[in-house]
Design an enzyme around this catalytic site. Structure first.
Site, PDB file in Angstrom:
ATOM      1  CB  SER A   1      -0.946   0.033   1.320  1.00  0.00           C
ATOM      2  OG  SER A   1      -1.997  -0.777   0.904  1.00  0.00           O
TER       3      SER A   1
ATOM      4  CE  LYS B   1      -4.774   2.030  -0.300  1.00  0.00           C
ATOM      5  NZ  LYS B   1      -3.999   0.743  -0.462  1.00  0.00           N
TER       6      LYS B   1
ATOM      7  CB  SER C   1      -4.600   1.741   3.933  1.00  0.00           C
ATOM      8  OG  SER C   1      -3.801   1.293   2.844  1.00  0.00           O
TER       9      SER C   1
END
Length: 447
Positions: free
Chosen positions: A65, A68, A129
């Protein structure tokens, strides 16, 4: 009997000698690492991009993640350029609905017929997230996640990232996207990037859109507060104030966890006006087991190292003149010389114990000269060279986006071109001086 005793003594001493030898080599290994257990790591000064520490930072690894951060960068860019707005609404489709209902993943469940503002989706992304919310942002910006990938790759190239591979906007393994992964990517693909490129992405995100920290520093927020869809979002960054691995000064940036990538984290913190960025990838404990604690312990070690061992040093002040290069000759000017000086100060974050190892190196731009001189007219502030810092011994990791710090060397004054009469008289003087020098050389040769 004496010979037998000597042999026995030698046999008994051998293991001791081996242990002594091993003992003398062990500290060398300890000095080469901070003792963190990671597949890759890097620590940089957030202001200048100076690399303070790195460990296997050029090897592409799973980023999960931390992906992102790229989605955030493109979101802020789209907002800035007026392509979308914070109040713009997104309507949930089959893809984002299906992903949002998978509670094994980090998600805020989205209603099948629901609409959500870009700001709501962004907060879910930055704090919790949330993966479906991330896909929704990608679709809002580019129409589809497949098209968004093109933007991600183009921006990565523009920022100078290396050895990256993006297969989705979230950092999930494509197998988690229920067969709806972006076109042209494999069903089990996952995003990869070296720690150095991750740090570079974070560096540009903070430089270009520092407002991201206003959201990433939030430790807890309610999604759709006051409605039946209200969900508590605890930030996965457990180094924020009030959390179990709290570290003073932490206000970002992005965690990441998948089976492939392991436990990753891009963290940033400030202390005494100094900000650093740390990246740890596939962090494990001393037993080789990955965990949240392992990634935050590794980050803590990097933060402690940066804040305790490094300080910003001004090596060269603005306007400084070097003793061996204070002036340049000028031809066809009212003045025969012009003073040169450093335009901007040279400051750099360095290890306090190594500050005396850095020296300024002056380079004159020969393309600006004719026969070693400037030609009038010369404007004040004309760039005539460059000054950079060079480490005289030991390893210097360089910068995340440049090889060396430095500044321009410029002229302190203007030099006007001499009038035609002065130029003519100078030429005549040079002519007769040449004759005289030739004659004296000839006469000296006779004797």
């Amino acid at each position: 009997m004496k010979h037998k005793m000597k042999k026995w003594v030698a046999v008994l001493l051998m293991p001791l000698l081996l242990l002594t030898t091993l003992g003398t080599t062990a500290p060398a290994y300890a000095d080469s690492t901070l003792g963190i257990h990671v597949d890759g790591a890097i620590l940089i000064d957030a202001e200048s991009g100076k690399i303070l520490y790195e460990e296997n930072a050029d090897t592409p690894l799973g980023i999960a993640s931390m992906t992102k951060m790229m989605t955030e960068y493109l979101l802020f860019e789209a907002i800035k350029e007026g392509k979308i707005s914070w109040d713009q609404e997104y309507k949930v489709n089959d893809y984002t609905y299906a992903v949002s209902q998978d509670r094994r993943l980090s998600n805020v469940p989205l209603r099948r017929d629901g609409t959500y503002t870009v700001r709501e989706l962004y907060e879910a992304l930055a704090i919790y997230s949330a993966n479906a919310a991330t896909i929704a942002i990608a679709e809002t910006i580019a129409g589809t996640e497949t098209e968004f990938l093109k933007l991600m790759n183009a921006k990565a190239q523009e920022l100078g990232l290396k050895d990256y591979k993006f297969v989705n906007s979230t950092g999930l393994n494509n197998s988690d996207l229920q067969g709806m992964h972006p076109q042209g990517t494999g069903p089990d693909d996952e995003n990869v990037m070296p720690a150095k490129s991750v740090a570079k992405l974070a560096y540009y995100l903070l430089h270009d859109y520092p407002e991201v920290l206003e959201t990433t520093k939030i430790n807890t927020k309610l999604f759709r507060e006051g409605t039946t869809d209200e969900i508590k979002m605890d930030n996965w960054n457990f180094m924020l104030p009030g959390f179990v691995y709290e570290y003073a000064g932490v206000d970002g940036l992005k965690t990441g966890t998948t089976n492939f990538a392991g436990h990753c984290f891009t963290g940033t913190a400030t202390r005494d006006g100094k900000r650093v960025i740390a990246v740890v990838m596939k962090a494990v404990d001393a037993n080789g087991v990955g965990s949240y604690k392992a990634r935050f312990d590794a980050t803590r070690a990097l933060f402690d190292y940066g804040f305790s061992q490094f300080s910003e040093v001004e090596f060269v002040p603005a306007g400084h003149q070097f003793d061996k290069q204070k002036e340049l000759e000028v031809i066809k000017g009212k003045e025969k010389q012009v003073s040169i000086a450093v335009k901007e100060p040279i400051r750099m974050m360095v290890k306090s114990s190594e500050k005396d190892l850095y020296v300024p190196e002056v380079t004159i731009d020969e393309s600006k000269l004719k026969d070693g001189s400037l030609q009038a007219p010369v404007e004040q502030g004309t760039v005539v060279g460059h000054v950079k810092l060079v480490k005289t011994e030991g390893t210097d990791y360089g910068f995340i986006d440049a090889d060396h710090p430095g500044t321009d060397l410029v002229t302190k004054d203007a030099v006007e071109k001499a009038g035609w009469f002065s130029l003519m008289m100078g030429a005549i003087g040079d002519f007769f001086a040449g004759i005289w020098n030739g004659a004296t050389g000839f006469i000296k040769g006779l004797f």
